[in-house]
Design a protein around this motif. Structure first.
Motif, mmCIF file in Angstrom:
data_model
loop_
_atom_site.group_PDB
_atom_site.id
_atom_site.type_symbol
_atom_site.label_atom_id
_atom_site.label_comp_id
_atom_site.label_asym_id
_atom_site.label_seq_id
_atom_site.Cartn_x
_atom_site.Cartn_y
_atom_site.Cartn_z
ATOM 1 N N ALA A 40 -13.138 64.999 -47.245
ATOM 2 C CA ALA A 40 -12.933 66.139 -46.005
ATOM 3 C C ALA A 40 -11.175 66.137 -45.788
ATOM 4 C CB ALA A 40 -13.267 66.412 -43.872
ATOM 5 N N VAL A 41 -10.952 67.336 -45.587
ATOM 6 C CA VAL A 41 -9.312 68.368 -46.029
ATOM 7 C C VAL A 41 -9.141 68.926 -45.026
ATOM 8 C CG1 VAL A 41 -10.532 70.119 -47.682
ATOM 9 C CG2 VAL A 41 -7.198 68.780 -47.933
ATOM 10 N N VAL A 42 -7.989 68.722 -44.303
ATOM 11 C CA VAL A 42 -7.315 69.304 -43.235
ATOM 12 C C VAL A 42 -5.891 70.066 -44.104
ATOM 13 C CG1 VAL A 42 -5.884 69.083 -40.805
ATOM 14 C CG2 VAL A 42 -7.197 67.724 -41.765
ATOM 15 N N ASP A 98 -17.208 71.483 -50.795
ATOM 16 C CA ASP A 98 -19.072 71.324 -50.240
ATOM 17 C C ASP A 98 -18.269 69.610 -49.255
ATOM 18 O OD1 ASP A 98 -20.375 72.639 -51.675
ATOM 19 O OD2 ASP A 98 -20.752 70.613 -52.770
ATOM 20 N N ILE A 99 -16.746 69.937 -49.108
ATOM 21 C CA ILE A 99 -16.392 68.699 -48.251
ATOM 22 C C ILE A 99 -15.739 69.715 -46.678
ATOM 23 C CG2 ILE A 99 -16.299 66.775 -49.292
ATOM 24 C CD1 ILE A 99 -12.983 68.153 -49.150
ATOM 25 N N PRO A 100 -15.994 69.689 -45.464
ATOM 26 C CA PRO A 100 -15.633 70.080 -44.855
ATOM 27 C C PRO A 100 -13.639 70.052 -44.634
ATOM 28 C CG PRO A 100 -16.697 68.339 -43.725
ATOM 29 C CD PRO A 100 -16.771 67.959 -45.498
ATOM 30 N N VAL A 101 -13.284 71.440 -44.420
ATOM 31 C CA VAL A 101 -12.265 72.254 -44.804
ATOM 32 C C VAL A 101 -11.943 72.572 -42.980
ATOM 33 C CG1 VAL A 101 -10.846 74.297 -45.251
ATOM 34 C CG2 VAL A 101 -12.742 73.205 -46.228
ATOM 35 N N ILE A 102 -10.714 71.984 -42.300
ATOM 36 C CA ILE A 102 -9.844 71.561 -41.241
ATOM 37 C C ILE A 102 -9.093 72.513 -41.125
ATOM 38 C CG2 ILE A 102 -9.281 69.864 -39.182
ATOM 39 C CD1 ILE A 102 -11.242 68.007 -40.549
ATOM 40 N N GLU A 129 -7.960 71.288 -36.461
ATOM 41 C CA GLU A 129 -6.694 70.231 -35.727
ATOM 42 C C GLU A 129 -5.258 71.525 -35.374
ATOM 43 O OE1 GLU A 129 -6.024 66.321 -38.158
ATOM 44 O OE2 GLU A 129 -4.180 67.425 -38.622
ATOM 45 N N LEU A 130 -5.591 70.406 -33.969
ATOM 46 C CA LEU A 130 -4.218 71.313 -32.512
ATOM 47 C C LEU A 130 -2.801 70.490 -33.096
ATOM 48 C CD1 LEU A 130 -5.968 72.327 -29.246
ATOM 49 C CD2 LEU A 130 -5.592 74.081 -32.191
#
Length: 328
Positions: A40-42, A98-102, A129-130
Motif C-alpha cells: 500500500a502507499v500513503v 491495484d494496491i490501496p492508496v491512502i 491517515e490524519l
C-alpha cells in the motif's frame, strides 16, 4: 509463505507500506513501488494552509486585476487551485495500481478536516491517515485540551466519511496509552506510531532558524517498538509501525511486538524505490531462516502481555540497564 496482513480493514499482500513522503508525488514512482512489492502507499500530506494560501493568492490576483482576469489565468494555475492537484493524484494513482492508496490529511480547522476528508473519499482514496501535526506551543493550553482536540478532529472526520481513518500520532502525550484508547473508543480504525516532528536548528553564522529534513535511522525503532508492544491486544484499531526501518530486521522486530503493518520512507529515499524489493526479499528470508510460514505466526509474540518478563517494557528494565552500565 503467507505474508498477507490486514490494515484498517484492507487486505494487504504483505505488511510493507510506503509512508507519506515525496516519492508519492509521482504516479510513476507509485507504480514502481507496487512492482517492487509495496502492499500500500500513503500519499504525501495535503496541508490545509497550503491549499488556502494558494486560493488566497489567486483571489488577490483577481482583486487587483478585475473580474475579467479570470479569463486570463493560466490553466496550470486555475486547475491547481484548491486541492485539485492532490485529488487528481489520488484518481491517477487508483487507476494505475491495484494496491490501496491512502490519503494523508493535515488540517487546521474542523471544517478544513471534514471538507477535505470528504473530497479525498470522493476522489477514491481507500483510507485517510490524519496527520495531526499540532505543536501546543500556546503555553496556556492544558494537556486535556490538547487531547480533546485530537478526539474532536477524529470524530468530525469519521462522521464525514465512510472509508477507514487512521491517526498518525507523536509520542509526546503525558499518557500515550490512554490517548490511544480514547481515540480507539472514538472510532479510529488504526494508529501510526510515530509521527516525526521536524524541529528547528540554529545557524550560528547567520543567526537564523534552520529546518532540515533528517531521515530516520534504525536507532529510532526503540520508542515505537516499546509502545506497539504495550498496545498490542489492547485496542481494536490496527497498529502500524513507522520510523527507523532500514532493513528487514526492523520489519521483523515490529511484527514481533504486534504491528499489523510496517511503514517506511527514509530507506526508500536513501536507496531508491527499488529498495522496497530488498526489504520484501529480506522479510521472506528472515522468516524462512526461522522456519516461519506466515507473518501471523509471529505477530505480537513479543508484545508486553506475551513475553515471559513484561518488566522488560517497564521501569524495572531501566534500572537494570543503569546498574549494568560501565562504572570505570
Amino acid at each position: 509463505m503467507d505474508l498477507k496482513t490486514k490494515y484498517l480493514g484492507l487486505e494487504l499482500n504483505n505488511p510493507l507500506i510506503v509512508s507519506a513522503c515525496t516519492l508519492g508525488h509521482s504516479v510513476d514512482n507509485i507504480r514502481k513501488l507496487e512492482d517492487n512489492g509495496a502492499a500500500a502507499v500513503v500519499l504525501p500530506s495535503i496541508f490545509q494552509e497550503e491549499i488556502e494560501g494558494h486560493i488566497e493568492d489567486i483571489e488577490s490576483i483577481l482583486a487587483e486585476s478585475g473580474a475579467e482576469a479570470t479569463t486570463y489565468l493560466p490553466p496550470s494555475i486555475a486547475d491547481s487551485s484548491g486541492p485539485q492537484n492532490y485529488l487528481d493524484l489520488i484518481r491517477k494513482a487508483r487507476a494505475a495500481v491495484d494496491i490501496p492508496v491512502i490519503a494523508s490529511l493535515n488540517g487546521t480547522s474542523l471544517t478544513g478536516w471534514t471538507d477535505y476528508a470528504a473530497q479525498l473519499e470522493e476522489a477514491g482514496a481507500n483510507a485517510i491517515e490524519l496527520n495531526v501535526y499540532f505543536l501546543p506551543t500556546d503555553l496556556s493550553l492544558t494537556g486535556q485540551q490538547v487531547e480533546q482536540r485530537y478526539v474532536e478532529i477524529l470524530k468530525a472526520v469519521k462522521k464525514a466519511v465512510k472509508i477507514p481513518v487512521s491517526m498518525k500520532l507523536s509520542p509526546y502525550f503525558s499518557s500515550l496509552g490512554h490517548m490511544v484508547r480514547q481515540l480507539d473508543a472514538a472510532g479510529a480504525d488504526g494508529f501510526v506510531l510515530f509521527n516525526r516532528f521536524y524541529q528547528p536548528d540554529i545557524d550560528l553564522e547567520e543567526l537564523t532558524l534552520q529546518r532540515d529534513l533528517n531521515l530516520s535511522h534504525r536507532g529510532e525503532i526503540r520508542l515505537p517498538l516499546l509502545w506497539l508492544g504495550a498496545l498490542h491486544g489492547h485496542v481494536k484499531g490496527s497498529l502500524a509501525a513507522s520510523s527507523g526501518v532500514q532493513t528487514a530486521k526492523e520489519v521483523v522486530k515490529y511484527l514481533f511486538v504486534g504491528a499489523d503493518a510496517v511503514m517506511t520512507a527514509s530507506a526508500l529515499i536513501r536507496h531508491g524505490v527499488g529498495y522496497m524489493k530488498t526489504l520484501l526479499d529480506g522479510l521472506k528470508l528472515e522468516l524462512e531462516q526461522r522456519e516461519i510460514e506466515s507473518v501471523s505466526r509471529i505477530r505480537g509474540k513479543m508484545s508486553r502481555h506475551a513475553v515471559a518478563d513484561p518488566t522488560a517494557f517497564d521501569r524495572a528494565n531501566y534500572i537494570k540497564i543503569l546498574q549494568g552500565a560501565p562504572r570505570g
